[in-house]
Design a protein around this motif. Structure first.
Motif, short mmCIF file in Angstrom:
data_model
loop_
_atom_site.label_atom_id
_atom_site.label_comp_id
_atom_site.label_asym_id
_atom_site.label_seq_id
_atom_site.Cartn_x
_atom_site.Cartn_y
_atom_site.Cartn_z
N ALA A 1 0.91 -1.42 0.25
CA ALA A 1 -0.08 -0.05 0.22
C ALA A 1 0.92 1.11 -0.02
O ALA A 1 1.90 1.34 0.55
CB ALA A 1 -0.84 -0.23 1.07
N GLN B 1 -3.37 4.21 -1.33
CA GLN B 1 -3.44 3.49 -2.72
C GLN B 1 -3.03 2.05 -2.39
O GLN B 1 -1.99 1.78 -1.97
CB GLN B 1 -2.67 4.34 -3.65
CG GLN B 1 -2.97 3.55 -5.22
CD GLN B 1 -2.14 4.69 -6.10
OE1 GLN B 1 -1.13 5.42 -5.82
NE2 GLN B 1 -2.61 4.68 -7.48
N ASP B 2 -4.02 1.04 -2.54
CA ASP B 2 -3.77 -0.25 -2.45
C ASP B 2 -4.27 -1.02 -3.48
O ASP B 2 -4.75 -0.44 -4.67
CB ASP B 2 -3.99 -0.75 -1.09
CG ASP B 2 -5.38 -0.61 -0.67
OD1 ASP B 2 -6.18 -0.55 -1.75
OD2 ASP B 2 -5.86 -0.66 0.32
N ALA B 3 -4.21 -2.20 -3.43
CA ALA B 3 -4.66 -3.13 -4.24
C ALA B 3 -6.19 -2.96 -4.80
O ALA B 3 -6.67 -3.23 -5.90
CB ALA B 3 -4.61 -4.82 -3.89
N SER B 4 -6.89 -2.43 -3.84
CA SER B 4 -8.43 -2.29 -4.03
C SER B 4 -8.44 -0.93 -4.71
O SER B 4 -9.93 -0.56 -5.08
CB SER B 4 -9.16 -2.23 -2.67
OG SER B 4 -8.92 -1.37 -1.86
N GLY B 5 -7.64 -0.12 -4.94
CA GLY B 5 -7.91 1.13 -5.55
C GLY B 5 -7.15 2.39 -4.71
O GLY B 5 -6.45 2.19 -3.82
N THR C 1 -8.16 5.65 -2.14
CA THR C 1 -9.04 6.11 -1.03
C THR C 1 -8.30 7.27 -0.42
O THR C 1 -7.41 7.56 -0.20
CB THR C 1 -9.25 5.00 0.01
OG1 THR C 1 -9.49 3.89 -0.45
CG2 THR C 1 -10.35 5.55 1.12
N LYS D 1 -11.73 2.09 6.53
CA LYS D 1 -11.34 0.73 5.69
C LYS D 1 -10.50 -0.15 6.06
O LYS D 1 -10.63 -1.28 6.04
CB LYS D 1 -10.95 1.32 4.12
CG LYS D 1 -10.66 0.46 3.19
CD LYS D 1 -9.88 1.15 2.00
CE LYS D 1 -8.66 0.71 1.38
NZ LYS D 1 -8.84 -0.49 0.48
N GLU E 1 -11.07 -3.85 7.10
CA GLU E 1 -10.01 -5.07 6.39
C GLU E 1 -9.35 -5.87 7.13
O GLU E 1 -8.91 -7.10 7.17
CB GLU E 1 -9.22 -4.42 5.13
CG GLU E 1 -10.21 -4.11 4.08
CD GLU E 1 -8.96 -3.33 3.02
OE1 GLU E 1 -9.61 -2.69 1.93
OE2 GLU E 1 -7.85 -2.82 3.38
#
Ligand SMILES: N[C@@H](CCC(=O)N[C@@H](CS)C(=O)NCC(=O)O)C(=O)O
Length: 233
Positions: free
Chosen positions: A4, A60-64, A66, A75, A79
């Motif tokens: 991330a 910013q991470d694997a899911s987009g 935020t 979030k 998670e």
């Protein structure tokens, strides 16, 4: 697995001073989330993570990507499956403090340190910061800096009710910190990193709590130089 990335605001000395970024940094440490950091100027925020953001932090991470420290923290907590807030009551307290501290603490701290913040920004940010803040605050940064007492009094008065809490326990979370601690910590870390005034002098109980927070997570907060350390004043 891709790490991330925490996109954070940085000044001319590479200093990280945003209260909102500090909240997320403490949450990442609390949840033991490996990450990398990328620093940006105010005037580059529009290009962060492919565009679309007006403020930092952005995660910013694997899911987009935020934005918004509250959303990022929520979030990450969801998670991780860990209780970041200290239950439903702790969540409510944090939500209240998220709104309250913008008005009662960050406003006065900004007024107090706006001139020294500007002076320590990257050169390309200085005009942007001065113009937007002078418009918002309806006075010059220098005029604000000339009379610190009203802001210091406002901050001290706003904090008085919290002394009763932190007199009884080490953290808002009790024996260990929760999100409410990280949120409030971010506000005072902002003050510590941006200007010459010690905003907690008149509130020794809060000051002692802040020192405990600076020591958390292997001294994460303390490793960031204060304004006074940076300028040897
Ligand atoms: N509600 C947002 C606020 C973030 C925010 O205002 N960040 C400031 C830095 S402290 C920013 O990026 N400002 C951009 C600008 O003024 O152009 C959060 O919690 O993340």
């Amino acid at each position: 697995m891709t790490l991330a990335t925490l996109h954070e605001l940085r000044g001319a000395y590479d200093q990280c001073f945003s209260p909102y970024v500090w909240r997320v940094k403490m949450v990442l440490a609390h949840l033991s989330i490996d990450h990398q950091r990328q620093g940006h100027a105010f005037t580059d925020i529009g290009d962060v993570a492919g565009g679309g953001f007006k403020t930092l932090p952005v995660l910013q991470d694997a899911s987009g990507a935020t934005g918004d420290s509250w959303d990022i923290s929520a979030k990450l907590a969801a998670e991780s499956g860990q209780d970041l807030y200290g239950g439903a009551a702790g969540y409510s307290l944090a939500l209240y403090l998220n709104g309250w501290s913008g008005l009662a603490l960050l406003g006065p701290i900004l007024c107090l340190h706006a001139a020294s913040i500007c002076q320590d920004l990257q050169r390309k940010d200085q005009d942007y910061f001065r113009t937007t803040r002078e418009k918002r605050l309806r006075t010059s940064l220098e005029e604000l800096a000339a009379d610190p007492d009203p802001q210091l009094k406002k901050i001290s008065r706003a904090l008085t009710p919290f002394e009763a809490v932190l007199q009884q326990q080490d953290f808002f979370g009790g024996a260990t910190p929760v999100y409410a601690d990280y949120l409030m910590f971010g506000n005072f870390q902002f003050a510590r990193c941006t200007g010459p005034h010690d905003v907690l002098t008149a509130n020794p109980v809060i000051s002692a709590w802040f020192e405990r927070c600076l020591d958390l997570h292997a001294g994460l907060g303390r490793r960031e130089a204060s304004f006074k350390e940076r300028h040897a004043v």
